[in-house]
Design a protein around this motif. Sequence first.
Motif, short mmCIF file in Angstrom:
data_model
loop_
_atom_site.label_atom_id
_atom_site.label_comp_id
_atom_site.label_asym_id
_atom_site.label_seq_id
_atom_site.Cartn_x
_atom_site.Cartn_y
_atom_site.Cartn_z
N ALA A 121 0.84 -1.21 0.00
CA ALA A 121 0.00 0.00 0.00
C ALA A 121 0.87 1.26 0.00
CB ALA A 121 -0.93 0.01 1.21
N ALA A 122 1.94 1.23 0.77
CA ALA A 122 2.83 2.40 0.83
C ALA A 122 3.55 2.58 -0.50
CB ALA A 122 3.83 2.22 1.96
N ARG A 125 1.28 4.09 -3.03
CA ARG A 125 1.12 5.53 -2.82
C ARG A 125 2.32 6.30 -3.38
NH1 ARG A 125 3.42 8.25 1.03
NH2 ARG A 125 3.61 6.47 2.42
N GLN A 133 -0.49 14.38 -8.08
CA GLN A 133 -0.84 14.16 -6.67
C GLN A 133 -2.16 14.84 -6.31
OE1 GLN A 133 -1.21 13.08 -3.12
NE2 GLN A 133 0.79 12.47 -3.87
N GLU A 136 -5.22 13.72 -9.29
CA GLU A 136 -5.52 12.33 -9.65
C GLU A 136 -5.50 11.47 -8.39
OE1 GLU A 136 -4.00 11.88 -14.23
OE2 GLU A 136 -2.48 11.60 -12.69
N LEU A 137 -4.34 11.45 -7.73
CA LEU A 137 -4.16 10.51 -6.62
C LEU A 137 -5.02 10.85 -5.44
CD1 LEU A 137 -0.42 10.49 -7.22
CD2 LEU A 137 -2.09 8.83 -7.91
N PHE A 138 -5.06 12.12 -5.08
CA PHE A 138 -5.89 12.55 -3.95
C PHE A 138 -7.33 12.11 -4.17
CE2 PHE A 138 -8.89 15.78 -2.42
CZ PHE A 138 -8.66 15.70 -1.05
N GLY A 140 -8.45 9.53 -5.71
CA GLY A 140 -8.71 8.09 -5.75
C GLY A 140 -8.07 7.33 -6.89
N ALA A 141 -7.29 8.02 -7.72
CA ALA A 141 -6.62 7.31 -8.82
C ALA A 141 -5.44 6.52 -8.27
CB ALA A 141 -6.14 8.31 -9.87
N THR A 142 -5.17 5.40 -8.91
CA THR A 142 -3.98 4.62 -8.63
C THR A 142 -3.29 4.44 -9.97
OG1 THR A 142 -5.16 2.57 -9.12
CG2 THR A 142 -5.16 3.31 -6.82
N GLY A 145 -5.17 2.14 -11.97
CA GLY A 145 -6.41 2.84 -12.31
C GLY A 145 -6.25 3.73 -13.53
#
Lengths: 386, 346, 133
Positions: A121-122, A125, A133, A136-138, A140-142, A145
């Motif tokens: 998980a880390a 991230r 960041q 997208e990521l904030f 919910g994107a991975t 994804g």
Amino acid sequence: MRQVAIIGVGMTRFGEHWDKGFRDLVTEAGLNALKDAGLSGNEISAGYVGTMAPGSLIGQEHAGALIADYMGLNPVPITRVEGACASGALALRQGIMAVASGIHDIVVIGGVEKMNDLGTAAVSRILGGAGDQEWELFLGATFPGLYALMAKRHMHEYGTTEEMLASAAVKNHKHGAKNPYAQFQKEITMETVLNSKMVADPLKMFDCSPITDGAAALVLAPVETAESYSKKPIELLATDQATDTLALHDRSSLTGIKAAEIASKAAYKKTGLGPKDIQVAEVHDCFTIAEIMAIEDLGFFKKGEGGKATLEGRTTFGGDVVINTSGGLKAAGHPVGATGVKQAVEITWQLRGEAEGRQVKDVEVGLTHNVGGSGATAVVHLYRRL
Amino acid sequence: MAGIIGYGAYVPKYRIKTEEIAEVWGEDAERIKSGLGINEKSVPAIDEDSATMAVVAAKIALKRAEIDPKKIGALYVGSESHPYAVKPTATIVAEAIDAVPDLTAADLEFACKAGTAGIQICMGLVGSSMVEYGMAIGSDTAQGRPADALEYSAAAGAGAYLIGKDEESLAIIEDTCSFTTDTPDFWRRPKADFPSHGGRFTGEPAYFRHVRSAADALLKKLNRTIEDYDYFVFHQPNAKFPKTLAKRMGIPQEKITDGLVVPYIGNAYSAAVPLGLANVLDKAKEGERIFISSFGSGAGSDAFSLKVTENIRKRENAENLSYFIDNKEYVSYAVYAKYRRKLKGL
Amino acid sequence: MKGSIALHWRRIPERYRLEGTHCETCDSYYFPARRICRKCRRKGRIVPYKFSGKGRIYSLTEIHSAPEGLEDQIPYVLAVVELEEGARCTAQIVDVRKKDIKIGDGVEMVFRVVQREDPEGLISYGFKFRKLH
């Protein structure tokens, strides 16, 4: 400008190196490359190392100095280069420019990532930091994804199927099974891919490259002196890099990596070569859809036909062009900063005729394609035997 | 005085049936349904809380009122499930609806009547011309202790009321009065996950005494009778209490039906009366009168007398409460436990 | 990013209210806000613009393996949404599973919890979208 050649290559096996740290991996690959080039180390005048996120993955910044120190190379200048998953190819590009310009003669290139010191998980991230960041990521994107969003669009526009995607993983595992440096030296079936755990629809576990520790290294020299070090120097014909928007959603099309298309066209134009002149290529298959898009972006197949071509076996031995003899990121593993350098190592072995068990016949020209993030950076290199 | 110039009601999409909860604890669902009069209750999605639901309701109220949100001078969010113990919900809502920065805002807590308390505060501010418009919101994602009787009723929803001058109102608030005592029928101490309650003590000395006393006082003050009103909205911790109260007061059951949403969504706490009132406003005609008496444990009731005006046509600008009540998806107890963050580790 | 208060706070106008920008020179819309027009660069005249919140699904996926901070929300639908003004953004689609939504479907902005830090940390709110019926 001087022409530049690769005079030595080396790498560690890619995989889970529980007993080796960042500095152990990079020094092992570096020593292998120096040995291959027949150098003592005193000849080196500079170095460039591609590594994406040691600060986050192992809490260590200042990687250039660390590597110079542990390679016993002080006071040689070594500089860290970062472009997410394209960090390795960017390091190579910096080295080429340093040698071509005449500023340095013998330059060592490293690529390294130590990823297994943290949990999945880390690491997810941290890798997410290659995207946007804040936007997208904030939200919910991975990384799977983002590539899934491209895959869905590719399927929507061109009728690409989950089987076509899976065929890239099956093919790369077949290749990786013959590569002693690969993380997974094991063939898999289409069913294995299709029945694996869903990660980001339509991408399943076996559509994704793994988390890997590893390092790779190269030694560069001017072409005019290359043969004094190596019996089989490999000439770097072109180095091209392009950028695109950091966030995927800002691009006009999601069905290709435009930066890769632009970089490859520039490389073709410079050399007068085209996709038909290339027998072997290492492309950035961080996800199966990425390989499908790569072989289209690079001009090996028409837009929308990459999936079908892969399923039909046109990208393996006996096909139009052999893609990812190393096993690609999928089977060989993806220690992020090392990947771009590993691609150059594999192409060097192919051009030298040293890729035992996976050697492509009559190789004249090779290509590497290294992508950062969801395509905001792309780097293409062309190689041939001197 | 003041009146309602816009209102908005929201209920999350998810529902859990009384049967589904009863099954987990080996209870007789039919007995619970006939006892409480609750068939199912609303469940917020995992990414909803009292702030996000309040925003939905507030935006609907603004659509109806057709005013610039920057003109809102005061905003109060009443809840017993504020997302933070310290840090206001009201500022989150004010930012989201773009009412910032020239307004006063605060959170209210008075068990299930914090929403109507906000309406009274806004009436005072508008009536005294301290602000042009005030927004009062009741919003809750109520939690019931697993296996407790409250687990069948503790639900989620939000109701927002934009208060302004009489002449702009779609319903004029003719008058209000309250009845308040220190009656500890229901409480939750800091850091406790679930509320405690006094069981049957919540009935006569708490709910019935307060709701009835506030109602009687307002009727007396206005010199009106039951016959003067077309609709009655009472706090609805279940369906039984308001029905019993109506019977005792001589109110025909049909006058409380429209204001009784608890059978379909459960008890939305601070949003319970705001939602019941919204359902009435969704149907009421110009000239009709609505009578309200809320209840908050601890304890107090606020009674209001409303008269619907021709501006009620503005309700067509936005979704009715029935849109959200009808747009539903049932979840299992396991998914409910996940959405309500009752699973350890989440 | 966890623990970074200002990083989220400075984006509140965009994250809560979809406030982006518009280039009056070439009529391009930007969300999130950009100060430099990608087409006109220095010739661009950038002004603030509040998006309507209506849009369509341009591409979508369902995330089953979440990054830190969103583990409790899986599975969730993630999409590239094309706003009606033309800009695109990445966002979650709420109250829906992948079988119920497809490319081209109409969506509308909603305000939801985006990430919750540990019980003592901040709650970050922002835009997501819901399918229009």
